[in-house]
Design a protein around this motif. Structure first.
Motif, PDB file in Angstrom:
ATOM      1  N   TYR A 119       0.844  -1.193   0.000  1.00  0.00           N
ATOM      2  CA  TYR A 119       0.000   0.000   0.000  1.00  0.00           C
ATOM      3  C   TYR A 119       0.880   1.244   0.000  1.00  0.00           C
ATOM      4  N   LEU A 120       0.540   2.205  -0.824  1.00  0.00           N
ATOM      5  CA  LEU A 120       1.286   3.458  -0.857  1.00  0.00           C
ATOM      6  C   LEU A 120       0.343   4.599  -0.515  1.00  0.00           C
ATOM      7  N   GLU A 121       0.764   5.372   0.476  1.00  0.00           N
ATOM      8  CA  GLU A 121      -0.091   6.466   0.924  1.00  0.00           C
ATOM      9  C   GLU A 121       0.609   7.796   0.661  1.00  0.00           C
ATOM     10  N   ILE A 122      -0.116   8.680  -0.004  1.00  0.00           N
ATOM     11  CA  ILE A 122       0.386  10.024  -0.311  1.00  0.00           C
ATOM     12  C   ILE A 122      -0.422  10.995   0.545  1.00  0.00           C
ATOM     13  N   PRO A 123       0.204  12.013   1.128  1.00  0.00           N
ATOM     14  CA  PRO A 123      -0.563  12.957   1.969  1.00  0.00           C
ATOM     15  C   PRO A 123      -1.796  13.493   1.233  1.00  0.00           C
ATOM     16  N   ALA A 165       5.866  10.101   1.423  1.00  0.00           N
ATOM     17  CA  ALA A 165       4.928   9.011   1.185  1.00  0.00           C
ATOM     18  C   ALA A 165       5.172   7.919   2.218  1.00  0.00           C
ATOM     19  N   ARG A 166       4.140   7.118   2.458  1.00  0.00           N
ATOM     20  CA  ARG A 166       4.280   5.994   3.382  1.00  0.00           C
ATOM     21  C   ARG A 166       4.004   4.711   2.594  1.00  0.00           C
ATOM     22  N   LEU A 167       5.024   3.872   2.558  1.00  0.00           N
ATOM     23  CA  LEU A 167       4.928   2.633   1.793  1.00  0.00           C
ATOM     24  C   LEU A 167       4.848   1.445   2.734  1.00  0.00           C
ATOM     25  N   THR A 168       3.784   0.667   2.578  1.00  0.00           N
ATOM     26  CA  THR A 168       3.626  -0.527   3.398  1.00  0.00           C
ATOM     27  C   THR A 168       3.833  -1.750   2.519  1.00  0.00           C
ATOM     28  N   CYS A 169       4.772  -2.611   2.917  1.00  0.00           N
ATOM     29  CA  CYS A 169       5.046  -3.832   2.162  1.00  0.00           C
ATOM     30  C   CYS A 169       5.105  -4.982   3.159  1.00  0.00           C
ATOM     31  N   GLU A 175       8.798   5.256   5.671  1.00  0.00           N
ATOM     32  CA  GLU A 175       8.502   6.654   5.331  1.00  0.00           C
ATOM     33  C   GLU A 175       9.474   7.054   4.229  1.00  0.00           C
ATOM     34  N   LEU A 176       8.952   7.544   3.134  1.00  0.00           N
ATOM     35  CA  LEU A 176       9.811   7.894   2.008  1.00  0.00           C
ATOM     36  C   LEU A 176       9.733   9.380   1.718  1.00  0.00           C
ATOM     37  N   SER A 177      10.835   9.893   1.219  1.00  0.00           N
ATOM     38  CA  SER A 177      10.821  11.251   0.706  1.00  0.00           C
ATOM     39  C   SER A 177      11.192  11.147  -0.773  1.00  0.00           C
ATOM     40  N   LEU A 178      10.212  11.388  -1.616  1.00  0.00           N
ATOM     41  CA  LEU A 178      10.412  11.169  -3.053  1.00  0.00           C
ATOM     42  C   LEU A 178      10.665  12.483  -3.763  1.00  0.00           C
ATOM     43  N   LYS A 179      11.745  12.514  -4.502  1.00  0.00           N
ATOM     44  CA  LYS A 179      12.050  13.704  -5.267  1.00  0.00           C
ATOM     45  C   LYS A 179      11.524  13.468  -6.688  1.00  0.00           C
ATOM     46  N   LEU A 180      10.582  14.293  -7.117  1.00  0.00           N
ATOM     47  CA  LEU A 180      10.037  14.114  -8.466  1.00  0.00           C
ATOM     48  C   LEU A 180      10.959  14.823  -9.453  1.00  0.00           C
ATOM     49  N   VAL A 181      11.518  14.058 -10.378  1.00  0.00           N
ATOM     50  CA  VAL A 181      12.461  14.639 -11.332  1.00  0.00           C
ATOM     51  C   VAL A 181      11.876  14.643 -12.746  1.00  0.00           C
ATOM     52  N   ARG A 182      12.428  15.523 -13.551  1.00  0.00           N
ATOM     53  CA  ARG A 182      11.881  15.767 -14.882  1.00  0.00           C
ATOM     54  C   ARG A 182      12.028  14.547 -15.801  1.00  0.00           C
ATOM     55  N   THR A 183      10.917  14.206 -16.457  1.00  0.00           N
ATOM     56  CA  THR A 183      10.945  13.129 -17.441  1.00  0.00           C
ATOM     57  C   THR A 183       9.843  13.432 -18.448  1.00  0.00           C
ATOM     58  N   ARG A 184       9.600  12.506 -19.364  1.00  0.00           N
ATOM     59  CA  ARG A 184       8.509  12.739 -20.290  1.00  0.00           C
ATOM     60  C   ARG A 184       7.386  11.743 -20.052  1.00  0.00           C
TER      61      ARG A 184
END
Ligand SMILES: [Zn+2]
Length: 193
Positions: A119-123, A165-169, A175-184
């Motif tokens: 499960y992935l939880e985004i604020p 984000a909070r990732l449950t596996c 607890e993750l801190s995701l850096k969104l980087v440029r892509t297409r």
């Protein structure tokens, strides 16, 4: 133009019009590849006529209104017959739009995990701003009731940002801190289709 993007744009067109013939798709592709589609304004496009495809006019105007496409060829002598159809001028515009969307920039982060339960939880305050798509594949079904999956999450937005984000596996929470980087955009399609 990139071959990979064109293939994806055609795939989307086929998904939207599954009953259309190969020649319909081919004619739309010819129009698109010959660069005949030009954006004229919001929801208006001008498509250059191609005599080899039977066009009688030098240009056709395609509009998108109330969730439907309209083409000026509807108003020609064949209009009555053509009105109920989606002409290949419209199909070329749809291809053009699909391509442009796939080619557009987004900011994304990718997570790959292997778990039974996940499960992935985004604020919640980021809902609407940040989107999440996932692709799931079963990699071990020895335990039929609890198969193991390989899961790819792509988290993306229209602007660069850092997302908590909070990732449950399998019961383990990270607890993750995701850096969104440029892509297409099409990279996301390739990862999740
Ligand atoms: Zn038309």
């Amino acid at each position: 133009m990139s071959r990979e993007l064109i293939d994806l744009a055609i795939e989307r067109l086929r998904e939207d019009f599954p009953s259309k013939s190969r020649s319909w798709v081919r004619r739309a592709l010819v129009r698109f590849m010959k660069n005949t589609v030009k954006e004229y304004g919001e929801n208006v496009w001008v498509v250059k006529g191609l005599t080899e495809l039977g066009d009688k006019y030098p240009t056709y105007v395609v509009r998108f209104k109330d969730g439907r496409y309209y083409c000026s060829c509807f108003e020609s002598s064949w209009g009555l017959r053509r009105k109920s159809e989606v002409c290949t001028h419209i199909a070329a515009v749809i291809l053009y739009r699909n391509y442009k969307k796939l080619d557009s920039e987004v900011y994304a982060s990718v997570i790959n995990i292997e778990c039974v339960d996940y499960y992935l939880e985004i604020p919640s305050e980021l809902r609407g701003k940040v989107k999440v798509v996932k692709s799931v594949r079963v990699i071990d079904a020895t335990d039929k009731l609890n198969p193991r999956h390989r899961v790819t999450y792509v988290i993306y937005a229209n602007e660069p940002m850092e997302v908590r984000a909070r990732l449950t596996c399998d019961g383990e929470v990270r607890e993750l801190s995701l850096k969104l980087v440029r892509t297409r955009r099409y990279m996301i399609e390739l990862l999740t289709h």
